[in-house]
Design a protein around this motif. Sequence first.
Motif, short mmCIF file in Angstrom:
data_model
loop_
_atom_site.label_atom_id
_atom_site.label_comp_id
_atom_site.label_asym_id
_atom_site.label_seq_id
_atom_site.Cartn_x
_atom_site.Cartn_y
_atom_site.Cartn_z
N SER A 141 2.87 5.92 -2.67
CA SER A 141 4.01 6.78 -2.96
C SER A 141 4.15 7.04 -4.46
O SER A 141 4.37 8.17 -4.89
CB SER A 141 5.30 6.17 -2.43
N LEU A 142 4.02 5.99 -5.26
CA LEU A 142 4.11 6.15 -6.71
C LEU A 142 2.98 7.02 -7.25
O LEU A 142 3.20 7.90 -8.08
CB LEU A 142 4.11 4.78 -7.40
N TYR A 143 1.77 6.77 -6.78
CA TYR A 143 0.62 7.57 -7.22
C TYR A 143 0.80 9.03 -6.82
O TYR A 143 0.56 9.93 -7.63
CB TYR A 143 -0.68 7.00 -6.64
N LEU A 144 1.23 9.27 -5.60
CA LEU A 144 1.45 10.63 -5.12
C LEU A 144 2.52 11.34 -5.95
O LEU A 144 2.35 12.50 -6.34
CB LEU A 144 1.84 10.63 -3.64
N PHE A 145 3.62 10.66 -6.24
CA PHE A 145 4.70 11.23 -7.04
C PHE A 145 4.18 11.68 -8.41
O PHE A 145 4.45 12.80 -8.86
CB PHE A 145 5.82 10.19 -7.19
N ILE A 146 3.40 10.83 -9.06
CA ILE A 146 2.85 11.16 -10.37
C ILE A 146 1.88 12.35 -10.26
O ILE A 146 1.92 13.28 -11.07
CB ILE A 146 2.15 9.93 -10.99
N GLN A 147 1.03 12.33 -9.24
CA GLN A 147 0.05 13.41 -9.07
C GLN A 147 0.71 14.76 -8.79
O GLN A 147 0.23 15.80 -9.24
CB GLN A 147 -0.93 13.07 -7.95
N ILE A 148 1.80 14.75 -8.05
CA ILE A 148 2.51 16.00 -7.75
C ILE A 148 2.99 16.64 -9.05
O ILE A 148 2.81 17.85 -9.27
CB ILE A 148 3.68 15.74 -6.78
N TYR A 149 3.58 15.85 -9.93
CA TYR A 149 4.07 16.41 -11.20
C TYR A 149 2.94 16.82 -12.12
O TYR A 149 2.98 17.89 -12.74
CB TYR A 149 5.04 15.43 -11.88
N GLN A 150 1.90 16.00 -12.24
CA GLN A 150 0.77 16.36 -13.09
C GLN A 150 0.12 17.65 -12.60
O GLN A 150 -0.21 18.53 -13.40
CB GLN A 150 -0.27 15.24 -13.10
N SER A 151 -0.07 17.77 -11.31
CA SER A 151 -0.69 18.94 -10.74
C SER A 151 0.18 20.18 -10.91
O SER A 151 -0.32 21.28 -11.17
CB SER A 151 -0.95 18.71 -9.25
N VAL A 181 0.85 -1.20 0.00
CA VAL A 181 0.00 0.00 0.00
C VAL A 181 0.88 1.25 0.00
O VAL A 181 0.63 2.20 -0.74
CB VAL A 181 -0.96 0.00 1.21
N LEU A 182 1.93 1.23 0.81
CA LEU A 182 2.84 2.37 0.88
C LEU A 182 3.51 2.62 -0.46
O LEU A 182 3.61 3.76 -0.91
CB LEU A 182 3.89 2.13 1.97
N LEU A 183 3.95 1.57 -1.14
CA LEU A 183 4.59 1.70 -2.44
C LEU A 183 3.62 2.26 -3.48
O LEU A 183 3.93 3.20 -4.21
CB LEU A 183 5.16 0.36 -2.89
N HIS A 184 2.42 1.68 -3.54
CA HIS A 184 1.41 2.14 -4.50
C HIS A 184 1.05 3.61 -4.23
O HIS A 184 0.98 4.42 -5.17
CB HIS A 184 0.18 1.24 -4.39
#
Length: 163
Positions: free
Chosen positions: A68-78, A63-66
């Motif tokens: 973290s990856l989702y958050l990383f992508i969302q930070i850049y997209q946003s 869950v932590l890995l998923h």
Amino acid sequence: MKKMIRTLILVLIFTGFWLILNESLAVSQLLIGLFFSAVTLLFTNRYLLEADYLGAYSIKPEVLLHYSLYLFIQIYQSGFAAILKIIKGEDSIKIITYETCMSNELGICLLANAITLTPGTVTIDKNGHQLQILAFQDENTFTDITEGNTCSPYEMILRRMDH
């Protein structure tokens, strides 16, 4: 005995963070890190938490890995979306009241932190399951979420902590 081993592991992990943040492997830094890690963990367990530290703050590694990856992508997209809005002059700010579909306090706090880490949004208040969000977005960005019909993708990931 098992609780003592878990506590020792946490002290070692926190000491590792201490050493990384201080950028030093000196014996003095190691001893200071061990001391402050142990004192902080014991103080937190005794006076600040209602439950055991490991029970209150445990997250499944997948869950932590998923998350973290989702958050990383969302930070850049946003971030890129915010830059485009500023360039086009389409910037507007509003406060959104968001009712989360999660019941886990740790999950709600992680969601609030993820919102704040994402460019263009800041969580300004948490009251139970409700979050107040200051958003640098257009009027329709949060419509699907604020109507309460579905959980956000962040919440869908974080809800797996309980299962």
